[in-house]
Design a protein around this motif. Structure first.
Motif, mmCIF file in Angstrom:
data_model
loop_
_atom_site.group_PDB
_atom_site.id
_atom_site.type_symbol
_atom_site.label_atom_id
_atom_site.label_comp_id
_atom_site.label_asym_id
_atom_site.label_seq_id
_atom_site.Cartn_x
_atom_site.Cartn_y
_atom_site.Cartn_z
ATOM 1 N N SER A 7 16.841 -2.465 -0.341
ATOM 2 C CA SER A 7 17.143 -1.355 -1.247
ATOM 3 C C SER A 7 15.850 -0.622 -1.592
ATOM 4 C CB SER A 7 17.801 -1.938 -2.506
ATOM 5 O OG SER A 7 18.063 -0.930 -3.443
ATOM 6 N N ASP A 8 15.739 0.596 -1.101
ATOM 7 C CA ASP A 8 14.545 1.410 -1.356
ATOM 8 C C ASP A 8 14.749 2.116 -2.703
ATOM 9 O OD1 ASP A 8 12.576 3.310 -1.490
ATOM 10 O OD2 ASP A 8 12.944 4.144 0.501
ATOM 11 N N GLU A 9 13.981 1.699 -3.700
ATOM 12 C CA GLU A 9 14.190 2.205 -5.064
ATOM 13 C C GLU A 9 13.018 3.076 -5.526
ATOM 14 O OE1 GLU A 9 15.452 -1.293 -7.318
ATOM 15 O OE2 GLU A 9 17.121 -1.618 -5.921
ATOM 16 N N LEU B 23 13.574 13.945 -6.950
ATOM 17 C CA LEU B 23 12.866 15.224 -7.110
ATOM 18 C C LEU B 23 13.552 16.316 -6.299
ATOM 19 C CD1 LEU B 23 9.203 14.052 -6.295
ATOM 20 C CD2 LEU B 23 10.472 13.747 -8.414
ATOM 21 N N TYR B 24 14.743 16.025 -5.749
ATOM 22 C CA TYR B 24 15.294 16.909 -4.725
ATOM 23 C C TYR B 24 16.592 17.591 -5.146
ATOM 24 C CZ TYR B 24 12.014 14.044 -2.183
ATOM 25 O OH TYR B 24 10.876 13.391 -1.808
ATOM 26 N N ILE B 25 16.809 18.793 -4.577
ATOM 27 C CA ILE B 25 18.127 19.427 -4.621
ATOM 28 C C ILE B 25 18.620 19.472 -3.173
ATOM 29 C CG2 ILE B 25 19.398 21.556 -5.085
ATOM 30 C CD1 ILE B 25 17.397 22.191 -7.293
ATOM 31 N N VAL C 21 0.872 -1.184 0.000
ATOM 32 C CA VAL C 21 0.000 0.000 0.000
ATOM 33 C C VAL C 21 0.909 1.236 0.000
ATOM 34 C CG1 VAL C 21 -1.954 1.120 1.167
ATOM 35 C CG2 VAL C 21 -1.655 -1.344 1.336
ATOM 36 N N GLY C 22 1.595 1.455 -1.115
ATOM 37 C CA GLY C 22 2.658 2.469 -1.152
ATOM 38 C C GLY C 22 3.883 1.887 -0.465
ATOM 39 N N SER C 23 5.010 2.560 -0.602
ATOM 40 C CA SER C 23 6.244 2.022 -0.004
ATOM 41 C C SER C 23 6.316 2.279 1.490
ATOM 42 C CB SER C 23 7.460 2.691 -0.652
ATOM 43 O OG SER C 23 8.064 1.821 -1.539
ATOM 44 N N LYS C 24 5.716 3.365 1.953
ATOM 45 C CA LYS C 24 5.910 3.732 3.364
ATOM 46 C C LYS C 24 5.433 2.610 4.287
ATOM 47 C CE LYS C 24 5.139 7.223 6.827
ATOM 48 N NZ LYS C 24 4.438 8.442 7.221
ATOM 49 N N GLU C 25 4.267 2.075 3.959
ATOM 50 C CA GLU C 25 3.717 0.969 4.746
ATOM 51 C C GLU C 25 4.727 -0.175 4.823
ATOM 52 O OE1 GLU C 25 2.408 -3.072 4.118
ATOM 53 O OE2 GLU C 25 1.953 -1.861 2.383
ATOM 54 N N PRO D 87 11.016 6.578 8.042
ATOM 55 C CA PRO D 87 10.501 5.266 8.442
ATOM 56 C C PRO D 87 11.561 4.163 8.585
ATOM 57 C CG PRO D 87 9.043 6.234 6.823
ATOM 58 C CD PRO D 87 10.274 7.110 6.881
ATOM 59 N N TYR D 88 12.776 4.335 7.995
ATOM 60 C CA TYR D 88 13.795 3.298 8.207
ATOM 61 C C TYR D 88 14.078 3.171 9.704
ATOM 62 C CZ TYR D 88 14.997 4.539 3.322
ATOM 63 O OH TYR D 88 14.967 4.844 1.989
ATOM 64 N N ALA D 89 14.295 4.318 10.350
ATOM 65 C CA ALA D 89 14.639 4.294 11.780
ATOM 66 C C ALA D 89 13.399 4.065 12.633
ATOM 67 C CB ALA D 89 15.310 5.606 12.165
ATOM 68 N N TYR E 246 -2.507 7.508 -4.467
ATOM 69 C CA TYR E 246 -3.088 6.188 -4.740
ATOM 70 C C TYR E 246 -2.630 5.132 -3.746
ATOM 71 C CZ TYR E 246 -4.934 7.695 -9.296
ATOM 72 O OH TYR E 246 -5.644 8.302 -10.291
ATOM 73 N N ARG E 247 -1.447 5.307 -3.186
ATOM 74 C CA ARG E 247 -0.856 4.373 -2.226
ATOM 75 C C ARG E 247 -0.647 2.994 -2.853
ATOM 76 N NH1 ARG E 247 1.634 6.888 -0.800
ATOM 77 N NH2 ARG E 247 2.261 5.593 0.951
ATOM 78 N N VAL E 248 0.328 2.912 -3.729
ATOM 79 C CA VAL E 248 0.586 1.617 -4.356
ATOM 80 C C VAL E 248 2.070 1.462 -4.697
ATOM 81 C CG1 VAL E 248 -0.124 2.420 -6.678
ATOM 82 C CG2 VAL E 248 -0.208 -0.015 -6.138
HETATM 83 C C1 LIG Z 1 13.120 7.425 0.015
HETATM 84 C C2 LIG Z 1 11.646 7.197 0.003
HETATM 85 N N1 LIG Z 1 11.199 5.954 0.079
HETATM 86 C C3 LIG Z 1 9.886 5.684 0.065
HETATM 87 C C4 LIG Z 1 8.959 6.693 -0.002
HETATM 88 C C5 LIG Z 1 7.507 6.305 0.083
HETATM 89 O O1 LIG Z 1 6.738 6.566 -0.970
HETATM 90 P P1 LIG Z 1 5.258 6.028 -1.000
HETATM 91 O O2 LIG Z 1 4.866 5.590 0.390
HETATM 92 O O3 LIG Z 1 4.452 7.173 -1.454
HETATM 93 O O4 LIG Z 1 5.260 4.877 -1.944
HETATM 94 C C6 LIG Z 1 9.379 8.017 -0.075
HETATM 95 C C7 LIG Z 1 8.408 9.121 -0.125
HETATM 96 O O5 LIG Z 1 8.696 10.275 -0.092
HETATM 97 C C8 LIG Z 1 10.761 8.275 -0.071
HETATM 98 O O6 LIG Z 1 11.244 9.523 -0.125
#
Ligand SMILES: Cc1ncc(COP(=O)(O)O)c(C=O)c1O
Length: 398
Positions: free
Chosen positions: A203-205, A319-321, A99-103, A128-130, A243-245
């Motif tokens: 690996s967070d991609e 998306l970052y500077i 449900v998105g990567s954060k979950e 969220p890693y820590a 969308y959370r996917v």
């Molecule tokens: C490094 C990184 N990983 C994962 C995510 C999570 O993205 P999402 O939960 O929207 O899939 C983000 C969102 O900003 C992010 O910056």
């Protein structure tokens, strides 16, 4: 009410504090240009929105979605992965929807970590890693990402006792917040490190598709599928944060553990969202258009800081500077200066993204800009930076 010790120990999520500052400016009648949170403001592509509404009718009877993702979605991921990375993944055993990567990132340590096991986490890095580690009662060891190491962790500096007690290490390339990509040699090195120390490499991609140059970022899964797991998301590739996917893929034993965890913790990605995700994965045109748009915004902002006398910090991807700030400012002070009414741009102080360690806070000395305002807003912000920032930093770090 008294909240749990674990919850009480957390400081506020940094972005909530930014929101408050923006509200203060608005209440003074000033509309700041918001480079704070990495949430794309471009519309979700039309083919994705159409698949979403068709999906709602296709699944008219509702019903709980499959925990691990529909066959169709997992097969679409396998096809995309083959095309993008020339990598074969078995949709039944090596892929699970999220449900998105954060979950997935937050919950994942629950599947791997016992109390007091170490997790090695990049610093600065995605919170969220820590926090997922702390909620799983693990211990965090921060691996600082420094400019002198091209923002790659220095594996040699991780203490031997941490290596012994660590079960999991997070890496994130293309990297939020620094904007760098990792070379193939780094993936080889980290895989060898994981093997040698029996540490699972996660690996967070999430930003694999948000790149600017000709060299496409690599996936760790191109190098091995054993002892590694990748986390992907459609949020930034296809402007689908709402969308959370996403998905988790890699070592089948690890994916099986994640599936078991997920079945116990939450529910599957809604069926109509999975239909939308299949449509998103079938199209690269919108991804290319977004890449070109973000390159334009990147160039406007990098040039503006350069013209104002600051270092040119040009990201390869994301998306970052990750902008180096002038000498004599803390990152909070400098972000505050950019909130002066005549400039009025919102950025995130690097020290809010980095954590304090005995070696210092590696986010200090930087601010992060998320390139989410429109091109026109970037042009306006650039004009204000050139006009009102020039001359303020006589001893700028270049
Ligand atoms: C490094 C990184 N990983 C994962 C995510 C999570 O993205 P999402 O939960 O929207 O899939 C983000 C969102 O900003 C992010 O910056």
């Amino acid at each position: 009410m008294k909240t749990s010790k674990r919850l009480s120990s957390l400081t506020g999520y940094a972005f909530a504090e930014i929101d408050n500052k923006v509200k203060d400016l608005r209440s003074e009648g000033i509309s700041p240009i918001d480079f704070g949170v990495g949430d794309p403001t471009e519309p979700t592509p039309e083919i994705v929105r159409k698949a979403l509404s068709d999906g709602a009718n296709r699944h008219a009877s509702g019903g709980y979605p499959n925990y691990t993702g529909s066959d169709e979605y997992r097969t679409a991921i396998a096809h995309w992965t083959k095309k993008r990375f020339d990598l074969d993944l078995n949709p039944a055993t090596e892929i699970c929807a999220s449900v998105g990567s954060k979950e997935a990132v937050f919950n994942f340590p629950e599947a791997i970590i016992d109390p007091d096991d170490f997790v090695i986490v990049p610093n600065p890095g995605y919170p969220p890693y820590a926090r997922g580690t702390l909620f799983a009662e693990g211990r965090v060891h921060y691996a600082n990402l420094l400019p002198e190491n091209n923002f790659l962790p220095d594996l040699g500096s991780i203490p031997a006792d941490v290596c012994k007690k660590a079960k999991l290490m997070w890496i994130n390339y293309p990297n939020n917040p620094t904007g760098v990509t990792a070379p193939a040699s780094f993936f080889e090195e980290i895989i060898a490190f994981g093997k040698e120390n029996d540490i699972l490499i996660a690996s967070d991609e999430a930003y694999s598709e948000n790149y600017y140059g000709k060299n496409r970022p690599r996936s760790i899964l191109e190098f091995t599928k054993t002892g590694v797991v990748a986390f992907n998301s459609l949020s930034k590739r296809s402007c689908m944060t709402g969308y959370r996917v996403g998905w988790v893929s890699g070592d089948r034993e690890v994916v099986a553990a994640f599936k078991k965890l997920k079945t116990n913790i939450d529910s599957g990605t809604p069926t109509f969202i999975q239909d939308a995700a299949v449509a998103a994965l079938s199209d690269e045109v919108h991804v290319l258009e977004l890449r070109n748009l973000y390159r334009k915004k990147r160039d406007i902002m990098v040039d503006a800081f350069g013209k104002a006398g600051l270092a040119r910090c040009c990201p390869d991807a994301t998306l970052y500077i990750w902008q180096k700030i002038p000498n004599g400012f803390t990152s909070v002070d400098f972000a505050g200066k950019l909130l002066d009414p005549q400039i009025a741009i919102v950025t995130t102080p690097g020290s809010w993204i980095g954590e304090n360690t005995p070696e210092g806070n590696p986010g200090e000395g930087f601010i992060r800009l998320a390139l989410v305002p429109s091109v026109e807003e970037c042009e306006l912000a650039a004009k204000r930076i050139e006009k009102f920032l020039s001359g303020t930093c006589t001893t700028c770090q270049k």
